[in-house]
Design a protein around this motif. Structure first.
Motif, PDB file in Angstrom:
ATOM      1  N   CYS A  73       0.871  -1.176   0.000  1.00 37.32           N
ATOM      2  CA  CYS A  73       0.000   0.000   0.000  1.00 37.32           C
ATOM      3  C   CYS A  73       0.910   1.229   0.000  1.00 37.32           C
ATOM      4  N   LEU A  74       0.460   2.296  -0.636  1.00 42.37           N
ATOM      5  CA  LEU A  74       1.283   3.497  -0.767  1.00 42.37           C
ATOM      6  C   LEU A  74       0.578   4.690  -0.141  1.00 42.37           C
ATOM      7  N   VAL A  75       1.371   5.664   0.313  1.00 39.13           N
ATOM      8  CA  VAL A  75       0.854   6.832   1.022  1.00 39.13           C
ATOM      9  C   VAL A  75       1.055   8.071   0.161  1.00 39.13           C
ATOM     10  N   GLY A  76      -0.003   8.870   0.030  1.00 39.99           N
ATOM     11  CA  GLY A  76       0.060  10.088  -0.766  1.00 39.99           C
ATOM     12  C   GLY A  76      -0.226  11.325   0.063  1.00 39.99           C
ATOM     13  N   GLU A  77      -0.826  12.326  -0.589  1.00 41.51           N
ATOM     14  CA  GLU A  77      -1.115  13.591   0.075  1.00 41.51           C
ATOM     15  C   GLU A  77      -2.120  13.405   1.208  1.00 41.51           C
ATOM     16  N   ASN A  78      -1.949  14.213   2.256  1.00 39.19           N
ATOM     17  CA  ASN A  78      -2.842  14.170   3.424  1.00 39.19           C
ATOM     18  C   ASN A  78      -2.915  12.786   4.052  1.00 39.19           C
ATOM     19  N   GLN A  79      -1.829  12.029   3.916  1.00 42.57           N
ATOM     20  CA  GLN A  79      -1.720  10.674   4.485  1.00 42.57           C
ATOM     21  C   GLN A  79      -2.797   9.724   3.953  1.00 42.57           C
ATOM     22  N   THR A  80      -3.275   9.995   2.740  1.00 41.29           N
ATOM     23  CA  THR A  80      -4.212   9.079   2.097  1.00 41.29           C
ATOM     24  C   THR A  80      -3.477   7.812   1.680  1.00 41.29           C
ATOM     25  N   VAL A  81      -4.060   6.659   1.988  1.00 42.44           N
ATOM     26  CA  VAL A  81      -3.431   5.373   1.681  1.00 42.44           C
ATOM     27  C   VAL A  81      -4.190   4.695   0.535  1.00 42.44           C
ATOM     28  N   LYS A  82      -3.436   4.159  -0.419  1.00 39.76           N
ATOM     29  CA  LYS A  82      -4.034   3.472  -1.560  1.00 39.76           C
ATOM     30  C   LYS A  82      -3.429   2.081  -1.717  1.00 39.76           C
ATOM     31  N   VAL A  83      -4.246   1.168  -2.207  1.00 39.15           N
ATOM     32  CA  VAL A  83      -3.829  -0.219  -2.412  1.00 39.15           C
ATOM     33  C   VAL A  83      -3.072  -0.319  -3.737  1.00 39.15           C
ATOM     34  N   SER A  84      -1.951  -1.033  -3.712  1.00 38.45           N
ATOM     35  CA  SER A  84      -1.120  -1.177  -4.911  1.00 38.45           C
ATOM     36  C   SER A  84      -0.864  -2.653  -5.198  1.00 38.45           C
ATOM     37  N   ASP A  85      -0.299  -2.926  -6.371  1.00 36.69           N
ATOM     38  CA  ASP A  85       0.163  -4.268  -6.771  1.00 36.69           C
ATOM     39  C   ASP A  85      -0.918  -5.341  -6.673  1.00 36.69           C
ATOM     40  N   PHE A  86      -2.180  -4.941  -6.918  1.00 36.00           N
ATOM     41  CA  PHE A  86      -3.266  -5.930  -6.823  1.00 36.00           C
ATOM     42  C   PHE A  86      -3.192  -6.918  -7.990  1.00 36.00           C
ATOM     43  N   GLY A  87      -3.240  -8.195  -7.644  1.00 39.14           N
ATOM     44  CA  GLY A  87      -3.222  -9.262  -8.647  1.00 39.14           C
ATOM     45  C   GLY A  87      -1.865  -9.554  -9.245  1.00 39.14           C
ATOM     46  N   MET A  88      -0.832  -8.838  -8.841  1.00 39.29           N
ATOM     47  CA  MET A  88       0.471  -8.962  -9.494  1.00 39.29           C
ATOM     48  C   MET A  88       1.158 -10.294  -9.213  1.00 39.29           C
ATOM     49  N   THR A  89       0.856 -10.916  -8.068  1.00 37.90           N
ATOM     50  CA  THR A  89       1.557 -12.165  -7.720  1.00 37.90           C
ATOM     51  C   THR A  89       1.223 -13.291  -8.696  1.00 37.90           C
ATOM     52  N   ARG A  90       0.172 -13.127  -9.490  1.00 36.47           N
ATOM     53  CA  ARG A  90      -0.152 -14.148 -10.499  1.00 36.47           C
ATOM     54  C   ARG A  90       0.966 -14.300 -11.527  1.00 36.47           C
ATOM     55  N   PHE A  91       1.769 -13.235 -11.682  1.00 39.51           N
ATOM     56  CA  PHE A  91       2.768 -13.229 -12.750  1.00 39.51           C
ATOM     57  C   PHE A  91       4.201 -13.444 -12.235  1.00 39.51           C
ATOM     58  N   VAL A  92       4.346 -13.673 -10.922  1.00 45.01           N
ATOM     59  CA  VAL A  92       5.674 -13.865 -10.339  1.00 45.01           C
ATOM     60  C   VAL A  92       6.251 -15.216 -10.780  1.00 45.01           C
ATOM     61  N   LEU A  93       7.530 -15.221 -11.160  1.00 48.41           N
ATOM     62  CA  LEU A  93       8.184 -16.456 -11.589  1.00 48.41           C
ATOM     63  C   LEU A  93       9.142 -17.010 -10.532  1.00 48.41           C
TER      64      LEU A  93
END
Length: 620
Positions: A490-510
């Motif tokens: 999860c990443l932090v932006g302005e005003n300490q807003t938190v957003k979810v990142s890297d969703f579904g990416m583990t499907r492509f990990v080798l």
């Protein structure tokens, strides 16, 4: 309970089965299973209380309600469920959710023996049907009912196929631009803030076709406009949607002006609160800076009116606010200065332009390395010009299945929500392949928590959990599984807003060590038992991970099971042991964590229910 098909919070209108019954609207948690449609009363911290259930075999008709009357609750999209001699009116928060439920209910009931040949497309109000003016509540309908129309075994997909269609509601949809939009390709249409546009096609949820006053047409980002309506609060600068009481107070204190104010969603769904800052003298004669909160109330009988002070009632909330901007009239001060959270900044778009997800290498400028992730280095950069800051992830060779990812990238770019880190597109025309994301100034949540340890209030920590949960509600509704939810993703932006990142990416990990539960890199400490033992992923396994993420937040970035190996963690979980309550977490917060860590997936809450519980605690 039987196999669950759909779950959602809706408002329902009282059925007034007795003549003396009052008319009211109550929020209920609806659950559609293979056998029944049930609805529950939500009770914070307690098991939901069943308020009603309808056997699907008793349902005679399910349809959208088309009406022009004022709907006195926050959800404005009604549908009806006709059964026995009753009609249940249900109010959804948007058209897509309403359509999903109507389709699912029709599919489950289309073979019922009791279906009606005709139905009433409008409401039963004041002793008559508004569509055909019949005064018998049990009178035959006036429009032919087609039980197969729009029926579908599956909910509406999150990313519809790109077949253009006109929206089905009668009349034109007129919208007002909340932000300027500069076209990024020849197919886009320029938007000017506050100007009106006609929407001619909204089949893509993120990019609509619009026509301006000159007759020019093109694609616009749907998040930049709002439907023109006197009752639509989102068109007003003073409205701050989904902001907590604590966050509102922080923004108003920062403004530090007498009469600084905002309107926000109340903790009670469908109601609103006016929060206003004052420096009015206290009883000792000294300045006493504080924030007062006034709930906007609604008259309970006769014509719907809104008020803050009983003597001053208004037909709409905008009229109420306009009046109190010029008259205190029972308030501690008049509403002088609008305070808005992030309204000056345009929201992210799903891709830079409609249908464009492949980015030209020449359009990217690399500024500096800002970190490294699971797939490779991350750079701060710009797209096309210095005004569009982006994060560029360079995928090192062999880190992921690039061909599989390319096939999915177009779908992933269309996943767009204020609490998700937006994937703008990919750059595959050179090696290494690059992924272009929205840039988040403060980096990953786990590092941010550790670097600022000791400076967070409990309200701030709760707000972070709410942000993540809100993003996961969207992914859950889109039938999309994250698979690797953790504070590091999860990443932090302005005003300490938190957003979810890297969703579904583990499907492509080798990396075998990452994808196998036996590997040292596998995120065992965030994984549900069914993932560890059977690699069985679902939204409910994401819920387990979210419980661990909450634990991370309330421990300000501490590593879960800090001194235990993966093997020791698996053994502890199998014996029923769970993470201990963080010092900063209340008992109610820890109860939500424990609920998320139930052994059986079906015993865990949905993200929708979790968000509602957290919102209650934050007094939204």
């Amino acid at each position: 309970m039987n196999s669950i098909i759909l779950e959602e919070f809706f408002f329902k209108k009282s059925q007034q089965k007795r003549r003396t019954s009052p008319c009211n609207y109550k929020e209920r948690y609806f659950v559609l299973s293979k056998a029944e449609l049930a609805y529950f009363e939500h009770r914070p911290g307690k098991k939901p209380n069943l308020k009603g259930a309808i056997d699907l075999s008793r349902i005679k008709c399910v349809e959208i309600v088309r009406s022009d009357i004022l709907i006195p609750c926050n959800f404005k999209y009604p549908f009806q469920v006709v059964y026995d001699n009753y009609c249940l009116y249900v109010f959804a928060p948007d058209k897509d959710i309403r359509q999903k439920w109507v389709c699912a209910l029709k599919e489950e009931t289309k073979n019922n023996n009791t279906l009606v040949p005709k139905y009433h497309p409008n409401f039963w109000v004041d002793g008559r049907w508004r569509c055909c003016f019949q005064t018998d509540k049990l009178a035959a309908g006036c429009l032919e009912y087609d039980p197969n129309q729009n029926a579908s075994k599956k909910p509406l997909p999150p990313t519809p196929k790109d077949t253009r269609r006109l929206f089905s509601d009668p009349g034109e949809l007129v919208v007002v631009a909340l932000h300027d939009f500069i076209p990024q390709s020849a197919q886009d249409l320029m938007l000017y803030k506050h100007e009106e546009y006609i929407i001619t096609d909204q089949s893509d949820p993120n990019w609509w076709t619009a026509q301006d006053k000159n007759g020019d047409t093109g694609y616009i980002p749907s998040s930049y406009v709002i439907e023109k309506s006197p009752d639509n609060l989102e068109a007003h600068e003073w409205y701050n949607k989904n902001i907590t009481r604590a966050k509102a107070e922080q923004l108003l204190f920062n403004e530090d002006k007498e009469g600084a104010f905002m309107v926000r969603d109340s903790r009670h769904a469908g109601l609103y609160t006016v929060s206003v800052f004052t420096k009015a003298h206290g009883s000792n004669g000294e300045n006493n800076p504080r924030v007062k909160h006034y709930q906007i109330r609604v008259t309970t009988c006769g014509e719907t009116k809104f008020y803050l002070a009983e003597k001053y009632t208004f037909n709409s909330i905008p009229e109420l606010i306009h009046y109190h901007q010029h008259n205190a009239a029972g308030l501690i001060t008049r509403l002088r200065h609008v305070v808005s959270s992030g309204r000056e900044k345009a929201p992210m778009t799903a891709g830079f332009s409609y249908g464009v997800w492949e980015i030209e290498p020449s359009e990217l400028s690399f500024i500096q390395e800002v970190g490294s992730g699971q797939f490779g280095l991350v750079h701060l950069g710009y797209w096309r010009n210095v005004n569009h800051k982006v994060a560029i992830k360079m995928i090192r060779e062999g880190a992921m299945s690039e061909e599989d990812f390319k096939e999915e990238a177009q779908v992933m770019t269309k996943l767009s929500h204020p609490k998700l880190v937006q994937l703008y597109g990919v750059c595959t025309q050179q090696a290494p392949m690059c992924l272009v994301f929205e840039y988040m100034e403060s980096g990953c949540l786990s590092d941010f928590l550790r670097s600022q340890r000791g400076s967070f209030s409990r309200e701030t920590l709760l707000g972070m959990c709410l942000d993540v949960c809100e993003g996961m509600v969207y992914l859950e509704s889109a039938n999309f599984i994250h698979r690797d939810l953790a504070a590091r993703n999860c990443l932090v932006g302005e005003n300490q807003t938190v957003k979810v990142s890297d969703f579904g990416m583990t499907r492509f990990v080798l990396d075998d060590q990452y994808t196998s539960s036996l590997g040292s890199k596998f995120p065992v400490k965030w994984s549900a038992p069914e993932v560890i033992h059977y690699s069985k992923f679902s939204s409910k396994s994401d819920v387990w991970s979210f419980g661990v993420l909450m634990w991370e937040v309330y421990n300000e970035g501490k590593m879960p099971y800090e001194n235990q190996t993966n093997g020791e963690v698996v053994k502890a979980l199998s014996s029923g042991l769970r993470l201990l309550k963080p010092k900063l977490a209340s008992n109610l917060i820890y109860q939500l964590m424990e609920w998320s860590w139930k052994e059986r997936p079906e015993d865990r809450p949905s993200f929708t229910l979790l968000f509602h519980e957290l919102a209650e605690l934050a007094e939204l």
